[in-house]
Design an enzyme around this catalytic site. Structure first.
Site, PDB file in Angstrom:
ATOM      1  N   ASP A 291      -1.940   6.126   6.575  1.00  0.00           N
ATOM      2  CA  ASP A 291      -3.154   5.269   6.014  1.00  0.00           C
ATOM      3  C   ASP A 291      -3.260   4.115   7.107  1.00  0.00           C
ATOM      4  OD1 ASP A 291      -4.572   3.400   4.971  1.00  0.00           O
ATOM      5  OD2 ASP A 291      -3.178   2.899   3.198  1.00  0.00           O
TER       6      ASP A 291
ATOM      7  N   TRP B 118       0.632  -1.002   0.162  1.00  0.00           N
ATOM      8  CA  TRP B 118      -0.145  -0.024  -0.080  1.00  0.00           C
ATOM      9  C   TRP B 118       0.987   1.250   0.011  1.00  0.00           C
ATOM     10  CZ3 TRP B 118      -3.989  -1.476  -1.943  1.00  0.00           C
ATOM     11  CH2 TRP B 118      -4.671  -2.814  -1.403  1.00  0.00           C
TER      12      TRP B 118
ATOM     13  N   LYS C 271     -12.180  -2.661   6.608  1.00  0.00           N
ATOM     14  CA  LYS C 271     -11.493  -3.445   7.549  1.00  0.00           C
ATOM     15  C   LYS C 271     -11.860  -3.620   9.078  1.00  0.00           C
ATOM     16  CE  LYS C 271      -8.518  -4.056   3.979  1.00  0.00           C
ATOM     17  NZ  LYS C 271      -7.849  -2.983   3.005  1.00  0.00           N
TER      18      LYS C 271
HETATM   19  C1  LIG Z   1      -7.203  -2.490   1.985  1.00  0.00           C
HETATM   20  C2  LIG Z   1      -6.191  -1.360   2.045  1.00  0.00           C
HETATM   21  C3  LIG Z   1      -6.044  -0.247   1.087  1.00  0.00           C
HETATM   22  C4  LIG Z   1      -6.905  -0.259  -0.150  1.00  0.00           C
HETATM   23  O1  LIG Z   1      -8.267  -0.066   0.333  1.00  0.00           O
HETATM   24  P1  LIG Z   1      -9.504   0.263  -0.978  1.00  0.00           P
HETATM   25  O2  LIG Z   1     -10.411   0.829  -0.329  1.00  0.00           O
HETATM   26  O3  LIG Z   1      -9.694  -1.161  -1.541  1.00  0.00           O
HETATM   27  O4  LIG Z   1      -8.946   1.111  -1.644  1.00  0.00           O
HETATM   28  C5  LIG Z   1      -5.373   0.620   1.449  1.00  0.00           C
HETATM   29  N1  LIG Z   1      -4.409   0.783   2.365  1.00  0.00           N
HETATM   30  C6  LIG Z   1      -4.370  -0.368   3.308  1.00  0.00           C
HETATM   31  C7  LIG Z   1      -3.432  -0.177   4.579  1.00  0.00           C
HETATM   32  C8  LIG Z   1      -5.045  -1.254   3.103  1.00  0.00           C
HETATM   33  O5  LIG Z   1      -5.241  -2.311   4.040  1.00  0.00           O
END
Ligand SMILES: *Cc1c(COP(=O)(O)O)cnc(C)c1O
Length: 359
Positions: A172, A103, A196
């Site tokens: 993030d 990511w 998540k």
């Molecule tokens: C799942 C995830 C993403 C991507 O998320 P989307 O909503 O599918 O774009 C980005 N960063 C992290 C840390 C993730 O776990």
């Protein structure tokens, strides 16, 4: 299917049962209005109350200071890879990124479209088995911000202490937000895809320090400026109403469980159960270095391909679903987000012990 199923998917992921049951009712008839939550206007009083409560709960649970805006955006966490530099990084300026997995790699690629990017730390050469500890890198003091991914969902690593730097932090937190206390005041911006830890897919939570809203260049499209959404309280256009509602329900549940402190205790309990099994034998091999291990995503492999196939078959038969590792890494990944029941982890730990003995 076995009677009891435990959902280890990495995302979309397990949600509290009581939230799902309430949502099933509210989809048909919300608050005895004779209308479902997904068929009412986003400008109705009923929905305004939903989005306001959701925001208030997030502020309370995470301790968001008053000079921060809480936004509900679309386009997934992945859209933040470009929205962050588009809004916060001017062409001739520099931003620093810690590269600790898939990511962050993607975010770095997007940021390079907008300005200069420096990467003072990367664990790519060693297979992203770790995150840096304090003092392992230095951040260019000219950096507009230091960007990092607090929990690396694919590799199963996590920052246990936030980076110490004078640069403004941007994180993030898609896969560990609201699983532990965070000092929001140290950040310029925090974002997280909901699917998540905090709700259904379709909404991305963004927490941004108010003074940053004006940094954006006028040439950025209206929908892609944070300030557009901040000025309209996330109602500039139609928001993902069901997802916002879902996050609100999860926040109520989270508060009733004892908030972030309770989630923090529980996530340590859950992950230790699995790490203890992994450490107790040579049969399982954890991917992450111990000091960087994630409390959210536990990644491991078995001695052979055949044993991995057998493990996958037998765990599935037992009702442990979604354990297959990310396609980039292989092996297995147990995702243990906030709503994951402790007894399910205990059962998997027991199964893993027995499986190692037998094989
Ligand atoms: C799942 C995830 C993403 C991507 O998320 P989307 O909503 O599918 O774009 C980005 N960063 C992290 C840390 C993730 O776990």
């Amino acid at each position: 299917m076995p009677e009891q199923v435990y959902n280890f998917y990495a995302g979309p992921a397990v949600l509290p049962k009581q939230v799902l049951k309430q949502a099933a009712l509210d989809i048909v008839d919300f608050n005895q209005s004779g209308m479902g939550i997904i068929e009412i206007s986003h400008r109705s009083q009923a929905f305004t109350a939903v989005i306001q409560e959701t925001e208030a709960l997030i502020r309370e649970l995470l301790g968001v200071p008053g000079h921060y805006k809480v936004l509900f955006l679309q386009g997934g966490a992945s859209s933040q890879f470009f929205m962050v530099p588009m809004n916060l990084l001017q062409k001739d300026r520099v931003a620093s990124y810690l590269n600790t997995g898939v990511w962050s790699n993607k975010a770095i690629r997007e940021a390079r479209l907008f300005g200069q990017v420096e990467v003072p730390y990367s664990s790519e050469a060693t297979g992203f088995t770790r995150v840096p500890q304090h003092g392992e890198y230095t951040v260019n003091p000219k950096s507009e911000y230091l960007y990092f991914v607090s929990n690396n969902t694919v590799y199963g690593t996590q920052f246990h202490a936030m980076p110490e730097t004078d640069a403004m932090l941007v994180a993030d937190m898609s896969s560990d937000i609201l699983s532990r206390p965070v000092d929001v005041s140290r950040f310029g911006l925090i974002y997280a895809g909901a699917q998540k830890n905090i709700g259904p897919a379709g909404v991305t939570l963004v927490i941004i320090r108010e003074d940053l809203l004006e940094r954006v260049s006028e040439s950025v499209p209206t929908m892609l400026q944070y300030r557009t959404h901040a000025a309209a309280d996330s109602l500039f256009n139609t928001p993902p109403v069901f997802s916002v509602y879902g996050v609100g329900q999860v926040m109520r549940w989270l508060r009733d469980q004892g908030g972030v402190a309770a989630m923090d205790r529980l996530s340590k309990q859950r992950s230790s159960l699995l790490y203890e099994v992994i450490d107790s034998t040579d049969f399982y091999r954890g991917h992450a270095e111990k000091a960087s291990r994630s409390a959210m995503n536990v990644t491991f492999t078995l001695p052979t391909r055949e044993l991995e196939e057998k493990f996958l078959r037998e765990t599935t038969e037992q009702g442990f679903i979604g354990l297959k590792g990310h396609r980039l890494l292989g092996g297995f990944r147990a995702s243990l987000y906030n709503a994951f029941p402790l007894e399910g982890v205990a059962k998997l730990a027991e199964f893993m012990q027995a499986f190692a003995r037998k094989n």
